[in-house]
Design a protein around this motif. Structure first.
Motif, PDB file in Angstrom:
ATOM      1  N   ALA A  91      33.094  -1.519 -15.174  1.00  0.00           N
ATOM      2  CA  ALA A  91      34.191  -1.657 -14.448  1.00  0.00           C
ATOM      3  C   ALA A  91      34.682  -3.283 -13.867  1.00  0.00           C
ATOM      4  O   ALA A  91      35.720  -3.461 -14.005  1.00  0.00           O
ATOM      5  N   PHE A  92      33.449  -3.906 -13.845  1.00  0.00           N
ATOM      6  CA  PHE A  92      33.587  -5.259 -13.662  1.00  0.00           C
ATOM      7  C   PHE A  92      34.445  -6.092 -14.813  1.00  0.00           C
ATOM      8  O   PHE A  92      35.471  -6.604 -14.693  1.00  0.00           O
ATOM      9  N   PHE A  93      33.859  -5.588 -16.087  1.00  0.00           N
ATOM     10  CA  PHE A  93      34.549  -6.457 -17.246  1.00  0.00           C
ATOM     11  C   PHE A  93      36.038  -5.822 -17.234  1.00  0.00           C
ATOM     12  O   PHE A  93      36.836  -6.572 -17.650  1.00  0.00           O
ATOM     13  N   PHE A  94      36.305  -4.708 -16.941  1.00  0.00           N
ATOM     14  CA  PHE A  94      37.908  -4.137 -17.229  1.00  0.00           C
ATOM     15  C   PHE A  94      38.603  -4.897 -15.970  1.00  0.00           C
ATOM     16  O   PHE A  94      39.446  -5.248 -16.219  1.00  0.00           O
ATOM     17  N   CYS A  95      37.685  -5.151 -14.861  1.00  0.00           N
ATOM     18  CA  CYS A  95      38.768  -5.617 -13.847  1.00  0.00           C
ATOM     19  C   CYS A  95      39.162  -7.236 -14.217  1.00  0.00           C
ATOM     20  O   CYS A  95      40.062  -7.751 -14.076  1.00  0.00           O
ATOM     21  N   PHE A  96      38.321  -8.148 -14.988  1.00  0.00           N
ATOM     22  CA  PHE A  96      38.393  -9.245 -15.355  1.00  0.00           C
ATOM     23  C   PHE A  96      39.402  -9.372 -16.544  1.00  0.00           C
ATOM     24  O   PHE A  96      40.358 -10.228 -16.453  1.00  0.00           O
TER      25      PHE A  96
ATOM     26  N   GLY B   5      30.290   3.386  -7.417  1.00  0.00           N
ATOM     27  CA  GLY B   5      29.456   3.724  -8.574  1.00  0.00           C
ATOM     28  C   GLY B   5      28.400   2.763  -8.459  1.00  0.00           C
ATOM     29  O   GLY B   5      27.731   2.325  -7.493  1.00  0.00           O
ATOM     30  N   SER B   6      27.607   3.056  -9.661  1.00  0.00           N
ATOM     31  CA  SER B   6      26.531   2.375  -9.779  1.00  0.00           C
ATOM     32  C   SER B   6      25.989   2.174 -11.352  1.00  0.00           C
ATOM     33  O   SER B   6      26.578   2.974 -12.397  1.00  0.00           O
ATOM     34  N   GLY B   7      24.938   1.444 -11.690  1.00  0.00           N
ATOM     35  CA  GLY B   7      24.526   1.262 -13.031  1.00  0.00           C
ATOM     36  C   GLY B   7      25.567   0.513 -13.894  1.00  0.00           C
ATOM     37  O   GLY B   7      26.404  -0.126 -13.570  1.00  0.00           O
ATOM     38  N   MET B   8      25.421   1.007 -15.272  1.00  0.00           N
ATOM     39  CA  MET B   8      26.168   0.276 -16.390  1.00  0.00           C
ATOM     40  C   MET B   8      27.841   0.970 -15.954  1.00  0.00           C
ATOM     41  O   MET B   8      28.767  -0.143 -16.253  1.00  0.00           O
ATOM     42  N   SER B   9      27.922   1.927 -15.560  1.00  0.00           N
ATOM     43  CA  SER B   9      29.457   1.988 -15.224  1.00  0.00           C
ATOM     44  C   SER B   9      30.004   1.237 -14.346  1.00  0.00           C
ATOM     45  O   SER B   9      31.284   0.822 -14.619  1.00  0.00           O
ATOM     46  N   ALA B  10      29.186   0.766 -13.381  1.00  0.00           N
ATOM     47  CA  ALA B  10      30.024  -0.101 -12.115  1.00  0.00           C
ATOM     48  C   ALA B  10      29.958  -1.526 -13.041  1.00  0.00           C
ATOM     49  O   ALA B  10      30.958  -2.054 -12.653  1.00  0.00           O
ATOM     50  N   ILE B  11      29.225  -2.043 -13.795  1.00  0.00           N
ATOM     51  CA  ILE B  11      29.209  -3.202 -14.537  1.00  0.00           C
ATOM     52  C   ILE B  11      30.434  -3.107 -15.328  1.00  0.00           C
ATOM     53  O   ILE B  11      31.061  -4.304 -15.773  1.00  0.00           O
TER      54      ILE B  11
ATOM     55  N   MET C 197      37.914  -1.440  -8.557  1.00  0.00           N
ATOM     56  CA  MET C 197      37.114  -1.826  -7.328  1.00  0.00           C
ATOM     57  C   MET C 197      36.634  -0.502  -6.630  1.00  0.00           C
ATOM     58  O   MET C 197      35.751  -0.721  -6.140  1.00  0.00           O
ATOM     59  N   ILE C 198      37.270   0.747  -6.795  1.00  0.00           N
ATOM     60  CA  ILE C 198      36.907   1.851  -6.408  1.00  0.00           C
ATOM     61  C   ILE C 198      35.569   2.292  -6.977  1.00  0.00           C
ATOM     62  O   ILE C 198      34.511   2.765  -6.494  1.00  0.00           O
ATOM     63  N   LEU C 199      35.546   2.072  -8.203  1.00  0.00           N
ATOM     64  CA  LEU C 199      34.364   2.436  -9.377  1.00  0.00           C
ATOM     65  C   LEU C 199      33.385   1.430  -8.939  1.00  0.00           C
ATOM     66  O   LEU C 199      32.047   1.841  -8.788  1.00  0.00           O
ATOM     67  N   ILE C 200      33.453   0.221  -8.498  1.00  0.00           N
ATOM     68  CA  ILE C 200      32.227  -0.679  -8.095  1.00  0.00           C
ATOM     69  C   ILE C 200      31.774  -0.046  -6.778  1.00  0.00           C
ATOM     70  O   ILE C 200      30.508  -0.215  -6.323  1.00  0.00           O
ATOM     71  N   LEU C 201      32.607   0.266  -5.713  1.00  0.00           N
ATOM     72  CA  LEU C 201      32.312   0.779  -4.462  1.00  0.00           C
ATOM     73  C   LEU C 201      31.578   1.897  -4.412  1.00  0.00           C
ATOM     74  O   LEU C 201      30.502   1.831  -3.807  1.00  0.00           O
TER      75      LEU C 201
END
Length: 410
Positions: free
Chosen positions: A327-332, A319-325, A313-317
């Motif tokens: 992070a979503f997958f790892f969160c799932f 971050g941007s681009g593919m790194s943030a996306i 969630m910190i990375l999504i807050l």
């Protein structure tokens, strides 16, 4: 041969009773409500485009479904206590099927309020299914394997989470960007659900003796001394489950919004990413989690997953681009074991209070009505990325719950 014996113990009690068949039957239901929840994440974006509503207003989709959990949980528990688990399953399937078929006239009316009513009926049905199925799975075998058993059953819930965005994306978003048919996926699932209800009306499910105090204490792995509210693992777990569902629902609801804004892809493509990327990780995590719990205590694994989700969630807050996306997958993946594990930990040792405890835990799923509204409001008035501060706080509490959970008695 040792591995085979371990598999038998998963759905077998110490006195030799084998519950493989009822386990398989109940597990099939987990797919159905996984599908119902995950297609909502596609509906959010669809209604924003088709009806021209704000992200805050579209979040009412989740609010009415999870509001149904809050209003129906105790009545569902009463039905199960009085008439048994099969009655709870049948009630849930009938409500689910009727609510889904209401989308057929709903497409002609194209009223957002009518769709919300239909989704509320579905939510009430899902409440009955979950109130019956979740605690039932935990007692279909030895108490030491309850967390593994519910994680395995919830793996098929993960399969439903994959199919929901896939079906929603294909039916609701066309390749040229226009809106598709909203009634078709709901008509199909409505017919399937009613056929499953017909099947369950013809079979008998064994009641596991939760009305007998002595047997209940064995099956739930502890004594039922004192009030239900005196069990710390239950009361803290109730809050943890509320916050988990809030976090999961908020993340799923605005995944498509976030990805279309930050990756420049279409809503149709984003729904496929959610299905094959995010939900595949979710399902894989549940199946893997059930296996890992043979070696690591459930509460210890929950610590690692809670900490991992917090970092994402910190990375999504920020971050941007593919790194943030990514992070979503790892969160799932980190989210995958949370619901069944928190549920099993919270219900552990509640004894004769098990069915009542289950009703309150299912009621806590109303958390899914809160986070999307809060995140939608933040997105409309600040930014979509900032809205993910809500699930960040939720994961912090879940990690604390796992860290402070009392060690299982040997």
């Amino acid at each position: 041969m040792k591995q085979s014996n371990e598999k038998v113990k998963l759905v077998q009690t110490r006195d030799g009773k084998n519950f493989l068949l009822p386990f398989i039957l109940i597990t099939s239901l987990f797919f159905l409500w996984g599908f119902a929840h995950s297609i909502l994440d596609v509906l959010n974006k669809h209604f924003q485009d088709a009806l021209g509503i704000t992200r805050t207003r579209s979040a009412l989709i989740q609010a009415v479904v999870y509001g149904g959990y809050f209003l129906m949980a105790l009545p569902a528990g009463n039905i199960i206590r009085r008439y048994g688990y099969r009655a709870g399953v049948l009630t849930g399937l009938l409500l689910y099927g009727i609510g889904a078929l209401l989308f057929i006239p709903g497409e002609r009316i194209m009223s957002f309020e009518f769709f919300l009513f239909s989704l509320f009926i579905i939510g009430c049905g899902l409440t009955c299914l979950e109130t019956a199925a979740n605690p039932y799975v935990t007692v279909l075998g030895e108490p030491e394997s309850a967390e593994r058993r519910i994680n395995l059953a919830q793996s098929f819930n993960g399969l439903g989470w994959i199919c929901g965005p896939l079906a929603g994306g294909l039916f609701l978003f066309s390749e040229n960007g226009e809106s598709g048919s909203i009634s078709t996926p709901y008509a199909i699932i409505g017919v399937i659900v009613l056929l499953v209800a017909l099947f369950f009306s013809r079979i008998r499910l064994p009641e596991i003796g939760m009305n007998q105090p002595a047997e209940t204490e064995v099956q739930t792995g502890g004594e039922a001394a004192g009030s239900l509210w005196s069990h710390r693992n239950f009361t803290w777990g109730l809050v943890a489950l509320f916050l988990y569902v809030a976090a999961q629902t908020g993340i799923n609801s605005f995944f498509i919004n976030y990805v279309t804004e930050h990756a420049g892809i279409t809503a149709r493509e984003a729904s496929l990413w959610l299905s094959f990327g995010g939900m595949s990780m979710f399902m894989a995590g549940r199946m893997g989690g059930s296996w890992i719990m043979r070696f690591i205590r459930a509460e210890r694994l929950l610590v690692f997953c809670g900490a991992g989700a917090t970092v994402t969630m910190i990375l999504i807050l920020f971050g941007s681009g593919m790194s943030a996306i990514g992070a979503f997958f790892f969160c799932f993946l980190c989210e995958s074991i949370m619901f069944p594990t928190i549920f099993a930990l919270a219900i552990r040792g509640t004894g004769t209070h098990t069915k009542r405890a289950s009703s309150f835990l299912i009621m806590s799923i109303v958390g899914g009505a809160v986070a999307p509204l809060a995140m939608g409001y933040i997105a409309d008035h600040a930014s979509m990325a900032l809205g993910f501060v809500v699930p960040l706080g939720c994961f912090l509490y879940i990690t604390l719950y796992a860290v402070t959970y009392p060690r299982k008695k040997q």
